[in-house]
Design a protein around this motif. Structure first.
Motif, PDB file in Angstrom:
ATOM      1  N   MET A   1       2.405  -2.766 -11.631  1.00  0.00           N
ATOM      2  CA  MET A   1       1.628  -3.170 -10.455  1.00  0.00           C
ATOM      3  C   MET A   1       2.441  -3.724  -9.288  1.00  0.00           C
ATOM      4  SD  MET A   1      -1.538  -2.490 -11.125  1.00  0.00           S
ATOM      5  CE  MET A   1      -2.306  -3.407  -9.790  1.00  0.00           C
ATOM      6  N   GLU A   2       3.617  -4.255  -9.546  1.00  0.00           N
ATOM      7  CA  GLU A   2       4.362  -4.994  -8.525  1.00  0.00           C
ATOM      8  C   GLU A   2       4.545  -4.219  -7.222  1.00  0.00           C
ATOM      9  OE1 GLU A   2       8.093  -8.036  -8.326  1.00  0.00           O
ATOM     10  OE2 GLU A   2       8.152  -6.462  -9.841  1.00  0.00           O
ATOM     11  N   GLU A   3       4.947  -2.973  -7.303  1.00  0.00           N
ATOM     12  CA  GLU A   3       5.173  -2.174  -6.091  1.00  0.00           C
ATOM     13  C   GLU A   3       3.878  -1.961  -5.311  1.00  0.00           C
ATOM     14  OE1 GLU A   3       7.501  -0.800  -3.362  1.00  0.00           O
ATOM     15  OE2 GLU A   3       8.418  -1.217  -5.305  1.00  0.00           O
ATOM     16  N   PHE A   4       2.781  -1.749  -6.025  1.00  0.00           N
ATOM     17  CA  PHE A   4       1.501  -1.535  -5.365  1.00  0.00           C
ATOM     18  C   PHE A   4       0.994  -2.802  -4.696  1.00  0.00           C
ATOM     19  CE2 PHE A   4       1.595   1.624  -8.831  1.00  0.00           C
ATOM     20  CZ  PHE A   4       1.519   2.772  -8.055  1.00  0.00           C
ATOM     21  N   MET A   5       1.364  -3.952  -5.264  1.00  0.00           N
ATOM     22  CA  MET A   5       0.907  -5.228  -4.724  1.00  0.00           C
ATOM     23  C   MET A   5       1.886  -5.847  -3.716  1.00  0.00           C
ATOM     24  SD  MET A   5      -0.711  -6.832  -8.208  1.00  0.00           S
ATOM     25  CE  MET A   5      -1.263  -8.335  -7.415  1.00  0.00           C
ATOM     26  N   ALA A   6       2.972  -5.169  -3.432  1.00  0.00           N
ATOM     27  CA  ALA A   6       3.990  -5.714  -2.521  1.00  0.00           C
ATOM     28  C   ALA A   6       3.442  -6.154  -1.169  1.00  0.00           C
ATOM     29  CB  ALA A   6       5.130  -4.704  -2.340  1.00  0.00           C
ATOM     30  N   PRO A   7       2.482  -5.421  -0.585  1.00  0.00           N
ATOM     31  CA  PRO A   7       1.961  -5.872   0.719  1.00  0.00           C
ATOM     32  C   PRO A   7       1.011  -7.061   0.643  1.00  0.00           C
ATOM     33  CG  PRO A   7       1.291  -3.573   0.266  1.00  0.00           C
ATOM     34  CD  PRO A   7       1.988  -4.102  -0.938  1.00  0.00           C
ATOM     35  N   PHE A   8       0.593  -7.460  -0.552  1.00  0.00           N
ATOM     36  CA  PHE A   8      -0.338  -8.579  -0.709  1.00  0.00           C
ATOM     37  C   PHE A   8       0.344  -9.871  -0.258  1.00  0.00           C
ATOM     38  CE2 PHE A   8      -3.190  -6.912  -4.420  1.00  0.00           C
ATOM     39  CZ  PHE A   8      -3.247  -5.666  -3.839  1.00  0.00           C
ATOM     40  N   THR A   9      -0.442 -10.806   0.230  1.00  0.00           N
ATOM     41  CA  THR A   9       0.042 -12.128   0.560  1.00  0.00           C
ATOM     42  C   THR A   9      -0.330 -13.072  -0.577  1.00  0.00           C
ATOM     43  OG1 THR A   9      -0.268 -11.714   2.914  1.00  0.00           O
ATOM     44  CG2 THR A   9      -0.084 -14.022   2.236  1.00  0.00           C
ATOM     45  N   LYS A  10       0.668 -13.625  -1.219  1.00  0.00           N
ATOM     46  CA  LYS A  10       0.410 -14.547  -2.326  1.00  0.00           C
ATOM     47  C   LYS A  10      -0.031 -15.900  -1.754  1.00  0.00           C
ATOM     48  CE  LYS A  10       2.310 -15.984  -6.694  1.00  0.00           C
ATOM     49  NZ  LYS A  10       3.411 -15.872  -7.640  1.00  0.00           N
ATOM     50  N   ILE A  11      -1.105 -16.452  -2.295  1.00  0.00           N
ATOM     51  CA  ILE A  11      -1.632 -17.707  -1.723  1.00  0.00           C
ATOM     52  C   ILE A  11      -1.463 -18.899  -2.655  1.00  0.00           C
ATOM     53  CG2 ILE A  11      -3.247 -16.612  -0.138  1.00  0.00           C
ATOM     54  CD1 ILE A  11      -5.450 -16.997  -2.218  1.00  0.00           C
ATOM     55  N   ASN A  12      -0.908 -18.709  -3.831  1.00  0.00           N
ATOM     56  CA  ASN A  12      -0.661 -19.885  -4.685  1.00  0.00           C
ATOM     57  C   ASN A  12       0.647 -19.756  -5.408  1.00  0.00           C
ATOM     58  OD1 ASN A  12      -1.231 -17.972  -6.612  1.00  0.00           O
ATOM     59  ND2 ASN A  12      -3.017 -19.049  -7.442  1.00  0.00           N
TER      60      ASN A  12
END
Length: 175
Positions: free
Chosen positions: A164-175
Motif C-alpha cells: 500500500m505504501e506507494e499508493f498512499m504516498a500522496p496522502f497527508t498523515k495527520i497523526n
C-alpha cells in the motif's frame, strides 16, 4: 471530473513501483535462502499458474500496451518472455521512464477513441475509458496480487504496507 490520464498513468506507475519493491524483497529473501534468482522467478502457488517472472513480465507488457493505446504511439516492444531478474528490473525502470514522459494532454480528450483489445483468443473493440477500466488496470492489479501472494506464500516477509505504501504516498498523515 477525473481525467483519463489521472485514472491510468499514475496508477500504472504505482503498480510498477510496488512490483519492483515487492520483487526486491523477494530477491533478498531468495539470497538468504541461498536460492538462485532463476529459481525465485520460477516460483508459483500452483503448478498450473504462471510463475513469478511471468507475472512481472505481464505487468510491464500490459503497461506498455496501455501507453500505446492511451497516447496513440507505440513504445518499444519487449522481445521474449523469459527474463532474468536484472532484465525484469530494467524493463520496469524503462517502462516507468516511458510513463513519466506521457503528458496529460497526450491522453486527455481521447476518451471516446475506440481501441482494440485482445484477451486470450477473443478480440474486442472499446472506448479508451472502458479499456482502461476493463483491461489494463484490473490486469496489473491481478498480477501484482499474484506476485505478492506467490512471495508471501513462500515465506517472504511482506506486509500490507509493502503493497500500500506507494499508493498512499500522496496522502497527508495527520497523526
Amino acid at each position: 471530473m477525473t481525467s483519463l490520464y489521472a485514472i491510468s498513468i499514475p496508477v500504472l506507475a504505482n503498480v510498477l513501483k510496488v512490483t519492483s519493491t515487492i520483487l526486491k524483497k523477494g530477491e533478498q529473501w531468495a539470497k538468504e535462502q541461498k536460492m538462485s534468482s532463476a529459481d525465485l522467478l520460477a516460483l508459483r502457488i500452483y503448478d498450473d499458474m504462471l510463475p513469478l517472472g511471468m507475472q512481472v513480465w505481464i505487468n510491464v507488457v500490459t503497461t506498455k500496451k496501455a501507453i500505446e493505446r492511451l497516447t496513440g504511439t507505440a513504445p518499444p516492444q519487449i522481445e521474449g518472455r523469459e527474463k532474468t531478474i536484472e532484465e525484469l528490473y530494467a524493463m520496469i525502470d524503462d517502462t516507468l521512464k516511458e510513463l513519466a514522459q506521457v503528458k496529460k494532454e497526450d491522453v486527455d480528450d481521447r476518451d471516446g477513441v475506440e481501441v482494440p483489445c485482445v484477451f486470450g483468443k477473443n478480440e474486442y473493440k472499446t472506448s479508451l475509458v472502458e479499456y482502461v477500466h476493463g483491461y489494463p488496470i484490473p490486469t496489473v492489479y491481478f498480477h501484482l496480487n499474484m506476485i505478492y501472494a506467490i512471495l508471501r506464500g513462500k515465506g517472504v516477509s511482506l506486509g500490507k504496507m509493502d503493497y500500500m505504501e506507494e499508493f498512499m504516498a500522496p496522502f497527508t498523515k495527520i497523526n
